[in-house]
Design a protein around this motif. Structure first.
Motif, short mmCIF file in Angstrom:
data_model
loop_
_atom_site.label_atom_id
_atom_site.label_comp_id
_atom_site.label_asym_id
_atom_site.label_seq_id
_atom_site.Cartn_x
_atom_site.Cartn_y
_atom_site.Cartn_z
N HIS A 146 36.09 37.76 -9.39
CA HIS A 146 36.71 38.96 -9.70
C HIS A 146 37.04 38.83 -11.39
O HIS A 146 37.08 39.97 -12.02
CB HIS A 146 38.08 38.91 -8.98
CG HIS A 146 38.65 40.24 -8.86
ND1 HIS A 146 38.94 41.03 -7.60
CD2 HIS A 146 38.63 41.44 -9.64
CE1 HIS A 146 39.42 42.34 -7.84
NE2 HIS A 146 39.26 42.48 -8.96
N ARG A 147 37.60 37.57 -11.60
CA ARG A 147 37.80 37.37 -13.01
C ARG A 147 36.84 36.88 -13.93
O ARG A 147 36.94 36.27 -15.05
CB ARG A 147 39.16 36.68 -13.23
CG ARG A 147 39.91 37.44 -12.51
CD ARG A 147 41.53 36.63 -12.79
NE ARG A 147 42.71 37.08 -12.07
CZ ARG A 147 42.97 36.91 -10.92
NH1 ARG A 147 42.31 36.30 -10.03
NH2 ARG A 147 44.07 37.35 -10.26
N SER A 148 35.35 36.94 -13.67
CA SER A 148 34.33 36.45 -14.29
C SER A 148 34.16 37.42 -15.50
O SER A 148 33.62 36.97 -16.54
CB SER A 148 33.13 36.35 -13.63
OG SER A 148 32.95 37.59 -13.05
N ARG A 149 34.21 38.69 -15.38
CA ARG A 149 33.74 39.84 -16.24
C ARG A 149 34.82 40.83 -16.26
O ARG A 149 35.37 41.41 -15.24
CB ARG A 149 32.52 40.23 -15.75
CG ARG A 149 31.27 39.29 -15.88
CD ARG A 149 29.99 40.04 -15.34
NE ARG A 149 28.84 39.05 -15.24
CZ ARG A 149 27.77 38.95 -16.09
NH1 ARG A 149 27.80 39.89 -17.35
NH2 ARG A 149 26.94 38.33 -15.71
N ALA A 150 34.97 41.54 -17.65
CA ALA A 150 35.64 42.68 -17.54
C ALA A 150 34.74 43.76 -17.31
O ALA A 150 33.28 43.69 -17.34
CB ALA A 150 36.10 42.90 -19.14
N VAL A 151 35.16 45.15 -17.06
CA VAL A 151 33.87 46.22 -16.86
C VAL A 151 34.86 47.68 -17.71
O VAL A 151 35.70 47.86 -17.58
CB VAL A 151 33.98 47.01 -15.35
CG1 VAL A 151 33.02 48.03 -15.22
CG2 VAL A 151 33.52 45.35 -14.47
#
Length: 370
Positions: A146-151
């Motif tokens: 969930h916190r690996s990438r921003a979108v």
């Protein structure tokens, strides 16, 4: 990462505060609902370009030998119809044909599939996939990232100009993605969106999202665009007729009712809910999603009764004011035996007052993906 009460904060939260955003909870996250106003932000996206932070959306990675084949045996759409470097809308159903979540699946390779579920449903989607992998594909690993990438969504007619100004690639087919370099960091660029407009979703690493947001915002504002909250995203998706999980899709609303049968690989030998959905397809849905356009005066909301011929025939699932059409709109589920069809007149009970509407097959506005 900090918390606001019980709500999570994304990697760009401080920037939204500085920009004067108003916040609201979305799937357990504190997210900007608007900056200068939903109507202005909606209109900027339709006419120029809008910049949205949707980092609250989930991320999950399915990896290992045969990961794509494993995912294809669980989720509804047919991954074998797309090649590596392409994405696909799909559904995670239960065995009764209800929708646990709708999500985008990115085929990175035969051995890696990247998923973007809805924020509130990520843990359940991951749990279901992990349980299935443990049972029949132990070589496949499913991880909640969930916190690996921003979108970050860049949506609107001038979205391509914004990315090009940053040296990011734009020559992508709809639903294609590519990993690119920006300032020495890898960023995933996807030709996807949830507004009905041409645009991109840009996925930097979670901790590297701030400078990229700043650079995108500068280019967006230089092109008569706007920073946009999730209020505008909601009115945009309603005009486009896109379902929202929890309103048009749920464990009690199946894909056929929500006009999402196109996202099912009917010829596949297996996916969750296959037998029940095939039965429902044969029988035909008892209700179906329509769009409503107010022809008089009134703004529609969810949970309002739809009537035709003096009897109750359905209920609204989402409703808002449409800045593009300048009238109230809604999505609603109407009984298939109600005897109504496209362009018929129906009425909606708005606090005891009949609001006259046109029944339409979504979308209410032209969808522009190019």
């Amino acid at each position: 990462m900090t918390e606001t009460g019980d709500l999570h904060e994304g990697p760009l939260h401080s920037r939204h505060v500085e920009a004067g955003a108003t916040f609201a909870p979305f799937g357990g996250w504190s997210m900007p609902v608007q900056y200068t106003g939903t109507v202005a932000e909606h209109t900027a996206t339709r006419t120029a370009v809008g910049l949205f932070d949707v980092s609250h959306l989930g991320k999950a990675l399915v990896s290992g030998p045969g990961a794509a084949a494993f995912v294809n045996s669980c989720l509804t759409n047919d991954l074998d119809k797309i090649a590596a470097g392409s994405a696909q809308y799909t559904l995670c159903c239960d065995e009764n044909g209800g929708v646990v979540d709708d999500l985008i699946q990115y085929r990175v390779s035969d051995d890696e599939v990247f998923l973007i579920p809805n924020a509130a449903n990520t843990a359940e989607v991951v749990r279901l996939l992990q349980a299935a992998a443990a049972e029949r594909a132990p070589e496949v690993t499913v991880t909640d990232e969930h916190r690996s990438r921003a979108v970050i969504a860049v949506q609107g007619p001038r979205a391509g100009e914004v990315l090009e100004a940053l040296g990011l690639p734009t020559d992508l087919d709809y639903m294609a993605f590519v990993d690119a370099d920006w300032n020495g960091h890898t960023v995933r660029i996807c030709r996807t969106g949830y507004t009905g407009e041409y645009g991109f979703e840009v996925l930097p690493a979670w901790d590297e999202a701030g400078p990229l947001w700043d650079a995108l915002a500068e280019q967006v504002l230089a092109r008569d665009g706007a920073l946009c909250g999730l209020g505008a995203r909601d009115s945009l998706r309603m005009e486009a007729g896109y379902p929202l999980h929890g309103q048009e899709l749920s464990v009690d609303l199946d894909p056929l009712e929500a006009r999402c049968g196109w996202a099912i690989g009917w010829d596949k030998p297996s996916f969750w809910g296959r037998d029940e959905l095939l039965r429902r397809k044969e029988a035909g849905p008892a209700r179906r999603m329509y769009a409503l356009e107010v022809t008089g005066r009134g703004v529609l909301r969810a949970g309002q009764t739809v009537r035709a011929g003096g009897r109750d025939v359905g209920v609204t699932s989402s409703g808002t004011f449409s800045p593009t059409l300048r009238t109230g709109i809604a999505l609603a589920f109407v009984a298939t035996d109600a005897g109504v069809k496209k362009d018929d007149e129906v009425v909606v009970d708005v606090r005891g007052r009949d609001v006259v509407c046109r029944l339409a097959v979504p979308p209410l506005v032209q969808i522009r993906t190019k």
